[in-house]
Scaffold this active site. Structure first.
Site, short mmCIF file in Angstrom:
data_model
loop_
_atom_site.label_atom_id
_atom_site.label_comp_id
_atom_site.label_asym_id
_atom_site.label_seq_id
_atom_site.Cartn_x
_atom_site.Cartn_y
_atom_site.Cartn_z
N ASP A 107 0.90 -1.35 0.13
CA ASP A 107 -0.16 -0.03 -0.25
C ASP A 107 0.59 1.46 0.15
O ASP A 107 0.08 2.47 -0.23
CB ASP A 107 -1.48 0.17 0.90
CG ASP A 107 -0.52 -0.25 2.83
OD1 ASP A 107 0.72 0.22 2.37
OD2 ASP A 107 -0.23 -0.79 3.81
N HIS A 122 6.90 -7.76 -1.47
CA HIS A 122 5.15 -8.34 -2.52
C HIS A 122 5.32 -6.89 -3.06
O HIS A 122 3.92 -6.86 -3.74
CB HIS A 122 4.29 -8.55 -1.76
CG HIS A 122 4.13 -9.68 -1.03
ND1 HIS A 122 3.56 -9.91 0.41
CD2 HIS A 122 5.21 -10.68 -0.86
CE1 HIS A 122 3.37 -11.27 0.47
NE2 HIS A 122 5.24 -11.72 -0.02
N SER A 192 0.37 -12.88 9.58
CA SER A 192 -0.62 -13.80 9.66
C SER A 192 0.15 -14.69 9.87
O SER A 192 0.22 -16.14 10.65
CB SER A 192 -1.26 -14.69 9.06
OG SER A 192 -0.95 -13.59 7.95
P1 OAD Z 1 -3.21 -10.80 6.74
O1 OAD Z 1 -4.23 -11.32 6.32
O2 OAD Z 1 -3.08 -13.18 6.49
O3 OAD Z 1 -3.06 -10.90 8.05
C1 OAD Z 1 -3.05 -9.55 9.21
C2 OAD Z 1 -2.69 -10.33 10.23
O4 OAD Z 1 -2.57 -8.80 10.68
C3 OAD Z 1 -3.24 -11.19 11.21
O5 OAD Z 1 -2.26 -12.15 11.55
C4 OAD Z 1 -4.18 -10.44 12.08
O6 OAD Z 1 -4.18 -10.61 13.49
C5 OAD Z 1 -3.25 -8.92 12.50
N1 OAD Z 1 -4.07 -7.95 12.79
C6 OAD Z 1 -5.01 -6.64 12.20
N2 OAD Z 1 -5.58 -6.12 12.25
C7 OAD Z 1 -4.40 -5.64 13.70
C8 OAD Z 1 -4.35 -4.42 13.53
N3 OAD Z 1 -4.82 -3.45 14.43
N4 OAD Z 1 -2.92 -4.22 14.50
C9 OAD Z 1 -1.81 -5.92 14.88
N5 OAD Z 1 -2.91 -6.73 13.75
C10 OAD Z 1 -3.24 -7.02 13.21
O7 OAD Z 1 -2.12 -10.71 5.97
P2 OAD Z 1 -0.73 -10.57 6.07
O8 OAD Z 1 0.08 -11.14 6.80
O9 OAD Z 1 -0.26 -9.13 5.71
O10 OAD Z 1 0.50 -11.12 -0.38
O11 OAD Z 1 -0.13 -11.39 4.61
C11 OAD Z 1 0.87 -12.15 3.85
C12 OAD Z 1 0.33 -11.75 2.21
O12 OAD Z 1 -0.70 -12.41 2.06
C13 OAD Z 1 0.29 -10.42 1.69
O13 OAD Z 1 1.27 -9.49 1.59
C14 OAD Z 1 -0.56 -10.89 0.55
C15 OAD Z 1 -1.75 -12.21 0.40
O14 OAD Z 1 -1.63 -12.96 0.02
C16 OAD Z 1 0.62 -10.81 -1.40
O15 OAD Z 1 -0.15 -10.48 -2.31
C17 OAD Z 1 1.30 -11.49 -2.61
#
Ligand code: OAD
Length: 245
Positions: A107, A122, A192
């Site tokens: 973003d 990414h 996550s």
């Molecule tokens: P996810 O959507 O899988 O996970 C988001 C994480 O943030 C979860 O563990 C939530 O518990 C946590 N979370 C949510 N709100 C929060 C807050 N306010 N404060 C702290 N934590 C919070 O997203 P990513 O782990 O970033 O890849 O996903 C990894 C990749 O999967 C992304 O970059 C994307 C996706 O497919 C591509 O598009 C290549």
């Protein structure tokens, strides 16, 4: 131990750290209103990645893929960096060339906040890449139709994003690997921890001797592996790390 005790402990470890590496995921931008991928209203709950975020999907229907990215661009354009992004900038200013930020987020909110020493592993939703000559450029407006083409070679432009089934850019991975193997504290914020290679970074840093601290709204598959797991919103917890130990 209470969350306050955990925060004190995290501050102490940070204060003693010569080198700091940070990994962020969608959770840090969730507090800005950017949807996560796997949360209750996560993007992958409403869309199928194989229709929108693979090279095959783009080959099959580039217009659909571009429309989806334009929709995400419009949404992100209305959002601003939050206190967690700003706290990460503050950490960079304190650690200067001894800190490296790795983000899975596309973003651009870390850059908007002022982060400079970072790998966007990414990609970045505000950048495009030519499918012909490979040139990457910033492009904030993709009006459709027609499909966007390269000014240099006229080939189709694609989002500068790593899609499912694609490898990460080698030089970024090399840079991240160095930062993971050579840090005293590895701070993992709002991910996550299920998408590789980033999902393996905590183990790499831990095996290399780093103290691993996780900040997440919930427990994650990595919570048992890390040394310290702080539960709460990134926008509340990350700024608390800035206070003296
Ligand atoms: P996810 O959507 O899988 O996970 C988001 C994480 O943030 C979860 O563990 C939530 O518990 C946590 N979370 C949510 N709100 C929060 C807050 N306010 N404060 C702290 N934590 C919070 O997203 P990513 O782990 O970033 O890849 O996903 C990894 C990749 O999967 C992304 O970059 C994307 C996706 O497919 C591509 O598009 C290549």
């Amino acid at each position: 131990m209470t969350t306050d005790d955990h925060i004190l402990l995290a501050r102490r470890h940070l204060a003693a750290a010569r080198k700091l590496t940070i990994l962020t995921g969608a959770g840090i931008s969730a507090d800005s209103g950017v949807p996560t991928f796997r949360g209750a209203d996560g993007l992958w709950r409403n869309f199928r990645p194989e229709d929108l975020a693979t090279p095959e999907a783009f080959e099959r229907d580039p217009r659909l893929v571009w429309e989806w990215y334009n929709w995400r661009r419009e949404l992100i354009a209305t959002k601003q960096s939050n206190s967690a992004h700003h706290a990460v900038v503050e950490l960079e200013q304190r650690w200067v060339d001894r800190m490296w930020l790795i983000t899975q987020n596309v973003d651009g909110l870390h850059r908007a906040a002022g982060s400079q020493r970072l790998s966007e592993i990414h990609g970045n939703i505000w950048k495009v890449r030519c499918t012909g000559c490979g040139v990457v450029s910033e492009n904030r407006e993709i009006p459709l139709p027609p499909l966007p083409t390269c000014r240099l070679c006229q080939a189709l432009l694609r989002p500068h994003i790593v899609w499912f089934g694609e490898s990460l850019w080698e030089e970024e991975i090399h840079r991240c690997d160095e930062a993971l193997r050579d840090c005293d504290v590895f701070l993992v914020i709002g991910t996550s921890g299920v998408v590789y290679p980033a999902a393996g970074f905590a183990s790499v840093a831990k095996e290399a001797g780093a103290m691993v601290i996780e900040i997440n709204l919930d427990r994650t598959p990595q919570s048992n592996l890390v040394d310290l797991s702080l539960q709460g919103r990134a926008k509340d917890l990350v700024p608390l790390l800035l206070y003296p130990a």
